[in-house]
Design a protein around this motif. Structure first.
Motif, short mmCIF file in Angstrom:
data_model
loop_
_atom_site.label_atom_id
_atom_site.label_comp_id
_atom_site.label_asym_id
_atom_site.label_seq_id
_atom_site.Cartn_x
_atom_site.Cartn_y
_atom_site.Cartn_z
N VAL A 153 0.86 -1.18 0.00
CA VAL A 153 0.00 0.00 0.00
C VAL A 153 0.89 1.23 0.00
N MET A 154 0.87 1.96 -1.11
CA MET A 154 1.71 3.15 -1.24
C MET A 154 1.09 4.38 -0.57
N LEU A 155 -0.21 4.37 -0.40
CA LEU A 155 -0.90 5.54 0.14
C LEU A 155 -0.25 6.00 1.43
N GLY A 156 0.12 7.27 1.48
CA GLY A 156 0.72 7.85 2.68
C GLY A 156 2.23 7.72 2.77
N ASP A 157 2.84 6.95 1.89
CA ASP A 157 4.30 6.77 1.90
C ASP A 157 4.90 7.68 0.84
N THR A 158 5.03 8.96 1.18
CA THR A 158 5.45 9.98 0.23
C THR A 158 6.78 9.66 -0.42
N ARG A 159 7.75 9.26 0.36
CA ARG A 159 9.08 8.98 -0.20
C ARG A 159 9.03 7.83 -1.20
N LEU A 160 8.28 6.79 -0.88
CA LEU A 160 8.15 5.65 -1.79
C LEU A 160 7.45 6.07 -3.09
N ILE A 161 6.39 6.85 -2.97
CA ILE A 161 5.67 7.32 -4.16
C ILE A 161 6.61 8.12 -5.06
N GLU A 162 7.36 9.04 -4.48
CA GLU A 162 8.26 9.90 -5.26
C GLU A 162 9.38 9.11 -5.92
N LYS A 163 9.97 8.17 -5.19
CA LYS A 163 11.06 7.35 -5.75
C LYS A 163 10.54 6.45 -6.88
N CYS A 164 9.36 5.89 -6.69
CA CYS A 164 8.78 5.05 -7.73
C CYS A 164 8.40 5.88 -8.95
N ALA A 165 7.89 7.09 -8.73
CA ALA A 165 7.57 7.99 -9.86
C ALA A 165 8.84 8.34 -10.63
N ASP A 166 9.94 8.59 -9.93
CA ASP A 166 11.22 8.86 -10.59
C ASP A 166 11.62 7.68 -11.48
N ALA A 167 11.53 6.47 -10.92
CA ALA A 167 11.94 5.27 -11.66
C ALA A 167 11.04 5.02 -12.87
N LEU A 168 9.73 5.17 -12.70
CA LEU A 168 8.82 4.95 -13.82
C LEU A 168 8.97 6.04 -14.88
N TYR A 169 9.23 7.26 -14.46
CA TYR A 169 9.45 8.35 -15.39
C TYR A 169 10.58 8.01 -16.36
N GLU A 170 11.65 7.45 -15.83
CA GLU A 170 12.79 7.08 -16.68
C GLU A 170 12.40 6.04 -17.72
N LYS A 171 11.43 5.21 -17.40
CA LYS A 171 10.99 4.16 -18.33
C LYS A 171 10.08 4.70 -19.43
N ILE A 172 9.29 5.76 -19.14
CA ILE A 172 8.27 6.18 -20.10
C ILE A 172 8.44 7.60 -20.63
N LYS A 173 9.47 8.30 -20.20
CA LYS A 173 9.59 9.73 -20.55
C LYS A 173 9.66 9.99 -22.04
N ASP A 174 10.15 9.08 -22.82
CA ASP A 174 10.27 9.28 -24.26
C ASP A 174 9.22 8.49 -25.06
N GLY A 175 8.21 7.98 -24.36
CA GLY A 175 7.20 7.12 -25.01
C GLY A 175 6.07 7.84 -25.70
N GLY A 176 5.93 9.14 -25.48
CA GLY A 176 4.90 9.89 -26.18
C GLY A 176 3.54 9.91 -25.54
N ALA A 177 3.43 9.50 -24.28
CA ALA A 177 2.12 9.53 -23.62
C ALA A 177 1.61 10.97 -23.52
#
Length: 168
Positions: A31-55
């Motif tokens: 459960v990520m809800l309320g875990d700000t640091r985890l949410i931000e770190k996961c968003a950073d990691a996913l961003y690297e995967k999709i940043k050039d995908g054109g979404a």
């Protein structure tokens, strides 16, 4: 005391409580809800995967993936739509699909209202979720999105869950 599972994700370590979701099935509850640091770190990691995908827009199912989707949308500079789990009073012509999930015993639906459907029409969409278990919710969301006229160009999640049978 309860049994836990040690998870290492996005450079962080979390202890997840193991919970019974069926008579012979236990899962580590993420459960990520309320875990700000985890949410931000996961968003950073996913961003690297999709940043050039054109979404052009992100879509997530309600509710645990909403803060992750928001953080990812900020990084990408795009908006997002939340697919709801019930028809709301303000929805005049909702698009609905039934969901089969291992974590919920009762029947569920996934809903996109017509206002959000208009935002999605003709757009390149990336689906964001916290956990994919069986893929049932994801398939239902894709069925709803197909009816909006958008094109799903990617799907990302923090975890792909691997179910293990509990000893009874």
């Amino acid at each position: 005391m309860y049994e836990t599972y040690t998870l290492h994700v996005a450079g962080l370590t979390r202890e997840l409580k193991k919970v019974r979701v069926a008579p012979s099935l236990r899962i580590a509850s993420f459960v990520m809800l309320g875990d700000t640091r985890l949410i931000e770190k996961c968003a950073d990691a996913l961003y690297e995967k999709i940043k050039d995908g054109g979404a052009e827009i992100l879509v997530c199912p309600e509710a645990k993936g909403i803060p992750l989707t928001h953080s990812l949308a900020v990084r990408l500079g795009v908006d997002y739509v939340v697919a709801r789990k019930s028809v709301k009073g303000y929805m005049e012509r909702p698009i609905v699909a039934e969901v089969k999930s291992i974590t919920t015993t009762e029947k569920q639906i996934i809903v996109v209202d017509e206002f959000d459907a208009e935002k999605l029409k003709g757009k390149k969409v990336c689906i964001v979720d916290d956990v994919v278990s069986t893929g049932g919710s994801l398939a239902s969301l894709e069925a709803v999105l197909k009816k909006t006229g958008c094109t799903v160009i990617g799907k990302v999640a923090v975890l792909l869950e691997e179910a293990t049978r509990a000893k009874t």
